[in-house]
Design an enzyme around this catalytic site. Structure first.
Site, mmCIF file in Angstrom:
data_model
loop_
_atom_site.group_PDB
_atom_site.id
_atom_site.type_symbol
_atom_site.label_atom_id
_atom_site.label_comp_id
_atom_site.label_asym_id
_atom_site.label_seq_id
_atom_site.Cartn_x
_atom_site.Cartn_y
_atom_site.Cartn_z
ATOM 1 C CD GLU A 115 -0.404 -1.453 3.101
ATOM 2 O OE1 GLU A 115 -0.273 -2.410 2.319
ATOM 3 O OE2 GLU A 115 -0.477 -1.575 4.347
ATOM 4 C CG ASN A 116 5.070 1.007 0.455
ATOM 5 O OD1 ASN A 116 4.532 -0.057 0.207
ATOM 6 N ND2 ASN A 116 6.370 1.170 0.350
#
Lengths: 218, 233
Positions: free
Chosen positions: A47-48
């Site tokens: 998700e980064n």
């Protein structure tokens, strides 16, 4: 024998399907990447801002600009893409991720999950977990069935602040695979050598036991 | 400065105008893609009472964590603050206010703030402590909460390359929150690894157009790694 962390990950890996985009949380879920069946392809989302997580780097490959959501150094798989956090959560909130695997402190029989905060004790934060559980259709929780003092983590009602409501569909613990539906935990499989009695004893919420609960095959 | 040339040469110029009690939006995820020199300058300026909007708060001696020691931060808006002992101490003792915000909501708050959208509905956080006090609404039978967007007096951003008029390119996962942060500051300051001449960047590969950027400074980066994890042989 109750499953160890890697065996839990191995069992979760059996839920992967060819062509799945998958988000793996920190801890046991991360280990799932080691057990992707050889005959299927999955793309791991971090998700980064990385779609297509590759293996951990060699010393020569280490790059501070390339990390996963657990802040570990990683490489990118062939075909990977890079994007911003807003784009990443558009994928997640928009329901484009096929499967999310994450850890938890507690899950209850209505599919509620508590995973981010123990009031007065631990300040950690929810990270992306609230977005992931709100956005994914298909969520698997991995955790130990009970804590170190043998208190069940599968409850009638979560006691800790919630990460999401009514979202957990499946749980893989060190003792069992369970489905959450109709306000109860439904036993699907037992860990090898674990009795229904032990699972019952360590499940505080309502447990529905089928006539035949097979041992899982790892 | 002249025309569109936004390059400054000192950190003092880069952060000029920052005063006590301002709100700063900061790019970065963990220690990845953080404006290291700008953060150090904020420490040097000794400004206090800051509200900082950033996914994380660094570690005790690096990144935004260095602002904790002298209690320069009044409030943090973050999604995850797990690796910082001083942070935890200040929070649990009530010295530091923390608004724990889901990561996607945080990214969207910055994006919406920069895009002039005052608030948005999201399913993230429904039924959790995050929803407390927020307007709820149903769309197509599903529950959502209203989240307000965020803008800052300053945004501090780390990019890989910039041209002199502020077109930016990020590199790998050091991109993270930086593009949204860049849009959400009244004054957006970007610290970069390399400044190139106008025209040198391929216009099709620019991530952030220069219109969002006010000041650019060439930095030197330690790029500390939080969790070195290597392949097993």
């Amino acid at each position: 024998m109750s499953l160890n962390r890697d065996q839990i990950a191995m069992r979760v890996a059996q839920e992967l399907k060819d062509g799945y985009y998958v988000n793996l949380g920190i801890g046991i879920p991360t280990l799932v990447a080691n057990y992707v069946p050889g005959d299927i392809e999955v793309m791991l989302q971090s998700e980064n801002g990385l779609l297509g997580i590759g293996p951990y780097p060699t010393e020569e490959q280490v790059d501070a600009d390339m990390i996963n959501a657990g802040k570990e150094t990683v490489t990118a798989a062939v075909g990977a893409s890079i994007f911003s956090s807003a784009e990443s959560f558009a994928m997640i909130r928009g329901g484009h991720v096929d499967l999310t695997v994450l850890g938890a402190f507690e899950v209850d029989q209505n599919g509620n999950i508590a995973s981010y905060m123990i009031p007065g004790k631990l300040v950690k934060g929810m990270g992306g977990a609230m977005d992931l559980v709100a956005g994914a259709e298909n969520i698997i929780v991995t955790m130990t069935h009970a804590d170190k003092r043998d208190n069940s983590k599968l409850l009638e009602n979560c006691t800790l602040p919630l990460t999401g409501v009514g979202c957990v569909k499946k749980i893989v613990t060190n003792l069992a695979v369970l489905e959450v539906k109709d306000g109860a935990f439904h036993l699907l499989e037992r860990a090898p050598g674990i009795s229904v009695d032990e699972i019952q004893q360590k499940t505080a919420g309502t447990l529905v036991v089928p006539e035949h609960a097979p041992e899982m095959i790892l | 400065m002249s025309g569109f040339n936004k390059v400054v040469t000192t950190y003092q110029e880069a952060m000029a105008g920052l005063t006590d009690d301002m709100t700063i939006i900061a790019g970065g995820f963990g220690l990845c893609g953080i404006p290291e020199g700008l953060t150090q300058e904020i420490k040097n300026m000794r400004v206090k009472g800051l509200t900082i909007v950033s996914n994380n708060c660094g570690i005790d001696d690096f990144g935004l964590g260095i602002l904790l020691k002298d209690k320069q931060i009044k409030k943090m808006v973050s999604s995850y603050v797990g690796e910082n002992a001083e942070f935890e101490r200040q929070y649990l003792s009530g010295e530091l206010e923390v608004d724990l915000t889901p990561q996607g909501t945080l990214a969207e708050k910055m994006r919406a703030g920069g895009a002039g959208i005052p608030a948005f509905y999201t399913a993230t956080g429904v039924g959790t402590p995050v929803a407390e006090g927020k307007e709820a609404k149903q769309f197509n039978g599903r529950n959502y909460i209203l989240e307000e967007s965020i803008t800052g007096d300053f945004a501090i951003v780390k990019a890989w390359k910039a041209d002199k008029i502020g077109n930016l390119i990020f590199r790998d996962t050091a991109m993270n929150f930086n593009p949204m942060a860049a849009t959400a500051g009244k004054i957006t300051v970007v610290e970069v690894e390399e400044i190139v001449e106008v025209g040198e960047l391929n216009r099709n590969e620019i991530h952030t157009p220069g219109i969002y950027v006010n000041r650019i400074i060439q930095g030197t980066f330690e790029k500390r790694i939080e969790r070195l994890t290597l392949a097993k042989n």
